[in-house]
Design a protein around this motif. Structure first.
Motif, PDB file in Angstrom:
ATOM      1  N   TRP A   1      -1.336  -1.224  -7.639  1.00  0.00           N
ATOM      2  CA  TRP A   1      -0.579  -1.432  -6.395  1.00  0.00           C
ATOM      3  C   TRP A   1      -0.389  -0.107  -5.667  1.00  0.00           C
ATOM      4  CZ3 TRP A   1       3.943   0.558  -4.518  1.00  0.00           C
ATOM      5  CH2 TRP A   1       4.480  -0.065  -3.383  1.00  0.00           C
ATOM      6  N   LEU A   2      -0.007   0.940  -6.410  1.00  0.00           N
ATOM      7  CA  LEU A   2       0.221   2.246  -5.798  1.00  0.00           C
ATOM      8  C   LEU A   2      -1.069   2.791  -5.199  1.00  0.00           C
ATOM      9  CD1 LEU A   2       2.061   4.611  -5.144  1.00  0.00           C
ATOM     10  CD2 LEU A   2       1.587   5.521  -7.432  1.00  0.00           C
ATOM     11  N   GLU A   3      -2.161   2.646  -5.902  1.00  0.00           N
ATOM     12  CA  GLU A   3      -3.432   3.139  -5.366  1.00  0.00           C
ATOM     13  C   GLU A   3      -3.787   2.416  -4.065  1.00  0.00           C
ATOM     14  OE1 GLU A   3      -7.770   4.692  -6.628  1.00  0.00           O
ATOM     15  OE2 GLU A   3      -6.394   4.035  -8.174  1.00  0.00           O
ATOM     16  N   LEU A   4      -3.559   1.122  -3.999  1.00  0.00           N
ATOM     17  CA  LEU A   4      -3.827   0.385  -2.756  1.00  0.00           C
ATOM     18  C   LEU A   4      -2.942   0.883  -1.614  1.00  0.00           C
ATOM     19  CD1 LEU A   4      -4.305  -3.256  -4.057  1.00  0.00           C
ATOM     20  CD2 LEU A   4      -6.041  -1.749  -3.060  1.00  0.00           C
ATOM     21  N   ARG A   5      -1.675   1.121  -1.901  1.00  0.00           N
ATOM     22  CA  ARG A   5      -0.765   1.639  -0.865  1.00  0.00           C
ATOM     23  C   ARG A   5      -1.213   3.020  -0.388  1.00  0.00           C
ATOM     24  NH1 ARG A   5       2.719  -0.247   2.287  1.00  0.00           N
ATOM     25  NH2 ARG A   5       4.172   1.413   1.910  1.00  0.00           N
TER      26      ARG A   5
ATOM     27  N   HIS B   1      -4.322   4.192  -0.449  1.00  0.00           N
ATOM     28  CA  HIS B   1      -5.532   4.002   0.364  1.00  0.00           C
ATOM     29  C   HIS B   1      -5.156   3.493   1.754  1.00  0.00           C
ATOM     30  CE1 HIS B   1      -8.620   5.115  -2.416  1.00  0.00           C
ATOM     31  NE2 HIS B   1      -8.165   4.293  -3.338  1.00  0.00           N
ATOM     32  N   GLU B   2      -4.236   2.563   1.805  1.00  0.00           N
ATOM     33  CA  GLU B   2      -3.780   2.035   3.091  1.00  0.00           C
ATOM     34  C   GLU B   2      -3.173   3.159   3.948  1.00  0.00           C
ATOM     35  OE1 GLU B   2      -1.351  -1.861   4.141  1.00  0.00           O
ATOM     36  OE2 GLU B   2      -0.079  -0.324   3.225  1.00  0.00           O
ATOM     37  N   ALA B   3      -2.375   4.007   3.328  1.00  0.00           N
ATOM     38  CA  ALA B   3      -1.702   5.089   4.049  1.00  0.00           C
ATOM     39  C   ALA B   3      -2.675   6.135   4.571  1.00  0.00           C
ATOM     40  CB  ALA B   3      -0.660   5.753   3.144  1.00  0.00           C
ATOM     41  N   THR B   4      -3.829   6.269   3.932  1.00  0.00           N
ATOM     42  CA  THR B   4      -4.812   7.266   4.349  1.00  0.00           C
ATOM     43  C   THR B   4      -5.985   6.644   5.095  1.00  0.00           C
ATOM     44  OG1 THR B   4      -5.949   7.137   2.223  1.00  0.00           O
ATOM     45  CG2 THR B   4      -4.252   8.836   2.455  1.00  0.00           C
ATOM     46  N   GLY B   5      -5.867   5.393   5.470  1.00  0.00           N
ATOM     47  CA  GLY B   5      -6.948   4.730   6.190  1.00  0.00           C
ATOM     48  C   GLY B   5      -8.202   4.569   5.349  1.00  0.00           C
ATOM     49  N   CYS B   6      -8.038   4.476   4.055  1.00  0.00           N
ATOM     50  CA  CYS B   6      -9.157   4.327   3.099  1.00  0.00           C
ATOM     51  C   CYS B   6     -10.133   5.494   3.170  1.00  0.00           C
ATOM     52  CB  CYS B   6      -9.879   3.002   3.282  1.00  0.00           C
ATOM     53  SG  CYS B   6      -8.857   1.584   2.877  1.00  0.00           S
ATOM     54  N   ALA B   7      -9.670   6.641   3.616  1.00  0.00           N
ATOM     55  CA  ALA B   7     -10.546   7.806   3.754  1.00  0.00           C
ATOM     56  C   ALA B   7     -11.037   8.329   2.408  1.00  0.00           C
ATOM     57  CB  ALA B   7      -9.803   8.917   4.496  1.00  0.00           C
ATOM     58  N   TYR B   8     -10.379   7.965   1.327  1.00  0.00           N
ATOM     59  CA  TYR B   8     -10.732   8.518   0.020  1.00  0.00           C
ATOM     60  C   TYR B   8     -11.229   7.461  -0.965  1.00  0.00           C
ATOM     61  CZ  TYR B   8      -8.241  12.345   2.099  1.00  0.00           C
ATOM     62  OH  TYR B   8      -7.839  13.323   2.967  1.00  0.00           O
ATOM     63  N   VAL B   9     -11.607   6.299  -0.469  1.00  0.00           N
ATOM     64  CA  VAL B   9     -12.118   5.252  -1.352  1.00  0.00           C
ATOM     65  C   VAL B   9     -13.449   5.707  -1.916  1.00  0.00           C
ATOM     66  CG1 VAL B   9     -12.970   2.891  -1.469  1.00  0.00           C
ATOM     67  CG2 VAL B   9     -10.969   3.401  -0.104  1.00  0.00           C
ATOM     68  N   MET B  10     -13.619   5.571  -3.241  1.00  0.00           N
ATOM     69  CA  MET B  10     -14.879   5.886  -3.889  1.00  0.00           C
ATOM     70  C   MET B  10     -15.653   4.580  -4.038  1.00  0.00           C
ATOM     71  SD  MET B  10     -13.766   8.744  -6.667  1.00  0.00           S
ATOM     72  CE  MET B  10     -12.012   8.462  -6.874  1.00  0.00           C
ATOM     73  N   TRP B  11     -16.411   4.230  -3.002  1.00  0.00           N
ATOM     74  CA  TRP B  11     -17.088   2.931  -2.963  1.00  0.00           C
ATOM     75  C   TRP B  11     -18.005   2.716  -4.157  1.00  0.00           C
ATOM     76  CZ3 TRP B  11     -14.950  -0.393   0.078  1.00  0.00           C
ATOM     77  CH2 TRP B  11     -14.341   0.016   1.254  1.00  0.00           C
ATOM     78  N   ASP B  12     -18.671   3.762  -4.617  1.00  0.00           N
ATOM     79  CA  ASP B  12     -19.608   3.592  -5.718  1.00  0.00           C
ATOM     80  C   ASP B  12     -18.910   3.333  -7.044  1.00  0.00           C
ATOM     81  OD1 ASP B  12     -18.590   6.187  -5.680  1.00  0.00           O
ATOM     82  OD2 ASP B  12     -20.372   7.027  -6.627  1.00  0.00           O
ATOM     83  N   GLN B  13     -17.593   3.500  -7.108  1.00  0.00           N
ATOM     84  CA  GLN B  13     -16.852   3.252  -8.337  1.00  0.00           C
ATOM     85  C   GLN B  13     -15.962   2.024  -8.230  1.00  0.00           C
ATOM     86  OE1 GLN B  13     -14.836   6.799  -9.606  1.00  0.00           O
ATOM     87  NE2 GLN B  13     -16.651   8.052  -9.317  1.00  0.00           N
TER      88      GLN B  13
END
Length: 131
Positions: free
Chosen positions: A97-101, A103-115
């Protein structure tokens, strides 16, 4: 873009110890500056740092999450209200839940899509077509 802020009681703790992989600026409760407090898209506060933050009298803001160590500590609710927390969560139970929040707060700028662990259409990397 301003990073989320992780506030600790004394020694700055690397955010990786939370089990989330979004970069955060780490400060102790005594060293966080008012402009950092106000500019961060999300503020994550260790429950042991709440008292020092309240004493500092930083301005009220939205987007505060308090991380609880001891789920049986009934005093956390009063302290969380005093600092203006919107959420009180316990790790590792609320890590996803915290990780989703974050990502939401940073506009998903740090999502590691390959993982990404998911298989659904919202969990895969965005595709682009070339022309």
């Amino acid at each position: 873009m301003d990073l989320p802020l992780f506030i600790t009681p004394d020694q700055p703790t690397p955010p990786e110890q939370l089990g989330v992989w979004v970069p955060m600026r780490t400060r102790t409760a005594l060293e966080v500056e008012s402009h950092e407090w106000q500019a961060a898209p999300l503020v994550v506060v260790d429950d042991q740092a709440v008292g020092a933050l309240v004493e500092r009298g930083l301005p009220r803001r939205t987007g505060i999450v308090v991380l609880v160590r001891d789920e049986d500590d009934a005093s956390i609710w009063e302290r969380a209200v005093a600092v203006g927390a919107e959420y009180v969560v316990q790790l590792p139970l609320a890590a996803a839940w915290l990780e989703l929040r974050l990502h939401e707060a940073t506009g998903c700028a740090y999502v590691m899509w390959d993982q990404s662990p998911g298989e659904g259409p919202c969990d895969s990397a965005p595709t682009t077509t070339g022309s």
